[in-house]
Motif scaffolding. Structure first.
Motif, mmCIF file in Angstrom:
data_model
loop_
_atom_site.group_PDB
_atom_site.id
_atom_site.type_symbol
_atom_site.label_atom_id
_atom_site.label_comp_id
_atom_site.label_asym_id
_atom_site.label_seq_id
_atom_site.Cartn_x
_atom_site.Cartn_y
_atom_site.Cartn_z
ATOM 1 N N GLY A 58 0.592 -1.453 -0.007
ATOM 2 C CA GLY A 58 -0.208 0.055 -0.497
ATOM 3 C C GLY A 58 0.861 1.233 -0.083
ATOM 4 N N THR A 59 0.206 1.987 0.452
ATOM 5 C CA THR A 59 1.324 3.638 0.673
ATOM 6 C C THR A 59 3.055 3.367 1.583
ATOM 7 O OG1 THR A 59 -0.464 4.957 1.780
ATOM 8 C CG2 THR A 59 1.887 5.613 2.360
ATOM 9 N N ALA A 60 3.078 2.544 1.773
ATOM 10 C CA ALA A 60 4.341 2.297 2.479
ATOM 11 C C ALA A 60 5.342 1.611 1.578
ATOM 12 C CB ALA A 60 4.232 1.282 3.411
ATOM 13 N N ILE A 103 9.371 -1.711 4.697
ATOM 14 C CA ILE A 103 8.348 -0.428 5.518
ATOM 15 C C ILE A 103 7.228 -0.923 5.752
ATOM 16 C CG2 ILE A 103 7.840 1.998 4.532
ATOM 17 C CD1 ILE A 103 9.764 2.081 2.961
ATOM 18 N N SER A 104 6.377 -0.916 6.847
ATOM 19 C CA SER A 104 5.421 -1.292 7.640
ATOM 20 C C SER A 104 4.467 -0.069 8.970
ATOM 21 C CB SER A 104 5.601 -1.753 8.347
ATOM 22 O OG SER A 104 4.039 -2.864 8.977
ATOM 23 N N GLN A 105 4.097 0.604 8.755
ATOM 24 C CA GLN A 105 3.879 1.825 9.558
ATOM 25 C C GLN A 105 3.144 0.312 10.887
ATOM 26 O OE1 GLN A 105 1.660 3.763 12.356
ATOM 27 N NE2 GLN A 105 -0.499 1.964 11.043
ATOM 28 N N SER A 106 2.186 -0.284 11.031
ATOM 29 C CA SER A 106 1.847 -1.018 12.376
ATOM 30 C C SER A 106 2.672 -2.076 12.349
ATOM 31 C CB SER A 106 0.740 -1.749 11.838
ATOM 32 O OG SER A 106 0.235 -2.372 10.539
ATOM 33 N N GLY A 107 3.768 -2.535 11.997
ATOM 34 C CA GLY A 107 4.609 -3.750 11.869
ATOM 35 C C GLY A 107 3.514 -4.595 12.049
ATOM 36 N N GLU A 108 2.697 -5.103 11.688
ATOM 37 C CA GLU A 108 1.658 -6.450 11.837
ATOM 38 C C GLU A 108 1.001 -6.575 10.506
ATOM 39 O OE1 GLU A 108 1.984 -7.432 14.483
ATOM 40 O OE2 GLU A 108 2.742 -6.544 16.470
ATOM 41 N N THR A 109 1.789 -6.105 9.199
ATOM 42 C CA THR A 109 1.163 -6.748 7.870
ATOM 43 C C THR A 109 2.335 -7.760 7.887
ATOM 44 O OG1 THR A 109 1.228 -3.857 7.312
ATOM 45 C CG2 THR A 109 1.395 -6.001 6.026
ATOM 46 N N MET A 110 0.563 -8.867 7.529
ATOM 47 C CA MET A 110 1.408 -9.900 6.773
ATOM 48 C C MET A 110 1.863 -10.664 6.000
ATOM 49 S SD MET A 110 0.762 -13.229 8.072
ATOM 50 C CE MET A 110 -0.024 -13.493 9.704
ATOM 51 N N ALA A 156 -7.011 5.701 6.960
ATOM 52 C CA ALA A 156 -5.439 5.947 5.286
ATOM 53 C C ALA A 156 -4.599 6.825 6.144
ATOM 54 C CB ALA A 156 -6.142 6.945 4.414
ATOM 55 N N SER A 157 -3.138 6.208 5.576
ATOM 56 C CA SER A 157 -1.920 6.659 5.700
ATOM 57 C C SER A 157 -1.475 8.326 5.605
ATOM 58 C CB SER A 157 -1.246 5.703 5.608
ATOM 59 O OG SER A 157 0.354 5.862 5.936
ATOM 60 N N THR A 158 -1.007 8.636 6.657
ATOM 61 C CA THR A 158 -0.148 10.234 6.469
ATOM 62 C C THR A 158 0.603 10.333 6.311
ATOM 63 O OG1 THR A 158 -2.072 11.836 7.765
ATOM 64 C CG2 THR A 158 -2.979 11.375 5.705
ATOM 65 N N LEU A 241 -4.026 6.556 -4.563
ATOM 66 C CA LEU A 241 -4.303 5.485 -3.924
ATOM 67 C C LEU A 241 -5.487 6.121 -2.741
ATOM 68 C CD1 LEU A 241 -4.519 3.077 -2.672
ATOM 69 C CD2 LEU A 241 -2.042 3.359 -1.107
ATOM 70 N N LYS A 242 -4.803 7.500 -1.977
ATOM 71 C CA LYS A 242 -6.588 7.948 -1.147
ATOM 72 C C LYS A 242 -7.086 7.877 -1.609
ATOM 73 C CE LYS A 242 -3.304 7.871 1.825
ATOM 74 N NZ LYS A 242 -2.409 7.420 1.896
ATOM 75 N N LEU A 243 -7.167 9.418 -3.049
ATOM 76 C CA LEU A 243 -8.932 8.880 -3.457
ATOM 77 C C LEU A 243 -9.147 8.319 -2.998
ATOM 78 C CD1 LEU A 243 -9.422 11.852 -3.928
ATOM 79 C CD2 LEU A 243 -9.467 10.987 -6.764
ATOM 80 N N LYS A 244 -8.987 6.708 -3.627
ATOM 81 C CA LYS A 244 -9.626 4.968 -4.324
ATOM 82 C C LYS A 244 -10.004 5.221 -2.921
ATOM 83 C CE LYS A 244 -7.274 3.289 -6.845
ATOM 84 N NZ LYS A 244 -5.678 2.506 -7.362
ATOM 85 N N GLU A 245 -9.508 4.538 -1.318
ATOM 86 C CA GLU A 245 -9.501 4.888 -0.488
ATOM 87 C C GLU A 245 -10.316 5.687 0.349
ATOM 88 O OE1 GLU A 245 -6.870 3.898 2.453
ATOM 89 O OE2 GLU A 245 -5.572 5.473 1.979
ATOM 90 N N LEU A 246 -10.705 6.594 0.063
ATOM 91 C CA LEU A 246 -11.311 8.030 0.781
ATOM 92 C C LEU A 246 -12.817 7.924 0.293
ATOM 93 C CD1 LEU A 246 -8.799 9.659 2.172
ATOM 94 C CD2 LEU A 246 -9.895 8.298 3.919
#
Ligand code: F6R
Length: 369
Positions: A58-60, A103-110, A156-158, A241-246
């Motif tokens: 995704g964003t990452a 790269i991962s914001q959450s650190g949990e993305t499978m 949504a990641s910003t 991506l931001k526009l799609k998801e939001l």
């Protein structure tokens, strides 16, 4: 807890200057060299690296695409970027001299986790860029560079994205420093610009009202296209991506050089096309090419929404809407160019009556495949 904002996303967009500054804090010393103590991969090991592979989702993943330009330019080490979900089911060619960056914001993305396990099985070192202390991805990596965005609540990641970019630039510059490649005036100048960049992000935020007003006028559209070149290409992907998801609108990002290879067929009367224009001061050839792309699409009726550096007058005749961003070195431009796209998507989502912080069907962290 939304600090006076209607949505967490708005709060998090506004927090970006601080998130960027916090991620830089203590990592650039006054002499302009970098100290990344947490990167516990020794300088001698880093000198042996002959390939960098970035995996993310995704964003990452978009942050990773931008990092490739920086890493290859500043270190001359070949760099590949791959969606973690694709990487893990291929037979990627890795060994002990490959550095894998997850790269991962959450650190949990499978998928990202599985990709890093796969890399470590091949004997590669894994460096995590992560926003969540003690999460699984950094725990399973050889080293971690934390982003200091603070908790990101909106799906949504910003601010996490901007700090991922900062971390990627730091890693690229650090690799350059350790290996001595191209370590000269350009790098010193970039480090200086990077250390001041949070003020530029702040300036962008102060000028977002026209972007919001523009977004509201587009709420009835079906499609928005995004074009960019060089590091502006991943920025275009991120804007889409931001526009799609939001906003739940059809949105697509293209490399501007691909226009003639298909996407230009999508251009018709009044289709909004957002174009991210590189600095005219840097690689001016990139700039000139995109100006002619803007001309081409406008001649076919597109409504051009142009994001260009202050002082770039060449775009003025072809921009139906002009969004100004501060001048930055080419490679750092995504830090300022992404911000209007976040604001744009957030405002469009609001205008369409969507739930900004919790878009339908999405989860903040994707712990299943
Ligand atoms: C988009 C978004 C997602 C995440 C992706 C990776 O706004 O938030 O695309 O970027 O799910 O998540 P992390 O960074 O937690 O691995």
């Amino acid at each position: 807890e939304k600090g006076g904002y209607d949505y967490f996303m708005l709060k998090e967009i506004a927090e970006q200057p601080k998130a960027v500054a916090d991620t830089l804090l203590g990592r650039i010393d006054p002499s302009g060299s970098l100290t990344l103590d947490e990167v516990r991969i020794s300088p001698s090991e880093l000198r042996e690296i002959d390939k960098v592979v970035i995996v993310a989702c995704g964003t990452a993943f978009h942050a990773g695409l931008i990092a490739k330009y920086a890493i290859e330019h500043w270190t001359r080490i070949p760099c590949e970027v791959e969606l973690a979900s694709e990487f893990r089911y291929r037979d990627p060619i890795l060994d002990g001299r490959s550095l894998v960056i997850a790269i991962s914001q959450s650190g949990e993305t499978m998928d990202t986790l599985m990709a890093l396990r796969h890399a470590r099985e091949q004997g590669s070192k894994v460096l995590a860029i992560c926003n969540t202390n003690g999460s699984t991805i950094p725990r399973e990596s050889d080293a971690v560079l934390y982003t200091h965005a603070g908790p990101e609540v909106a799906v949504a990641s910003t601010k996490a994205f901007l700090t991922q970019l900062v971390a990627c630039y730091l890693v690229a510059l650090y690799l350059g420093q350790v290996r001595g490649t191209k370590w000269g005036d350009e790098i010193q100048a970039v480090i200086k610009d990077l250390s001041r960049i949070s003020e530029e992000v702040e300036r962008v935020l102060e000028t977002m009202e026209p972007v919001r007003a523009l977004a509201r006028t587009l709420a009835g559209k079906d499609t928005v296209l995004f074009l960019g070149r060089h590091v502006g290409y991943p920025v275009a992907l991120e804007g889409a991506l931001k526009l799609k998801e939001l906003a739940y609108m059809h949105a697509e990002g293209f490399a501007a050089g691909e226009l003639k290879h298909g996407p230009i067929a999508l251009i018709e009367e009044d289709v909004p096309v957002v174009v991210v224009v590189p600095s005219p001061r840097g690689r001016s050839v990139l700039h000139d090419k995109i100006v002619s792309n803007i001309q081409e699409i406008r001649a076919r009726g597109a409504r051009t929404i142009v994001i260009a550096e202050e002082g770039d007058e060449a775009v003025v005749p072809y921009a139906d809407h002009l969004i100004r961003i501060p001048a930055t070195p080419t490679l750092l431009q995504p830090l300022v160019a992404t911000v209007p796209l976040q604001v744009f998507a957030c405002e469009l989502a609001t205008a369409r009556g969507n739930e900004v912080d919790q878009p339908r069907n999405l989860a903040k962290s994707v712990t299943v495949e």
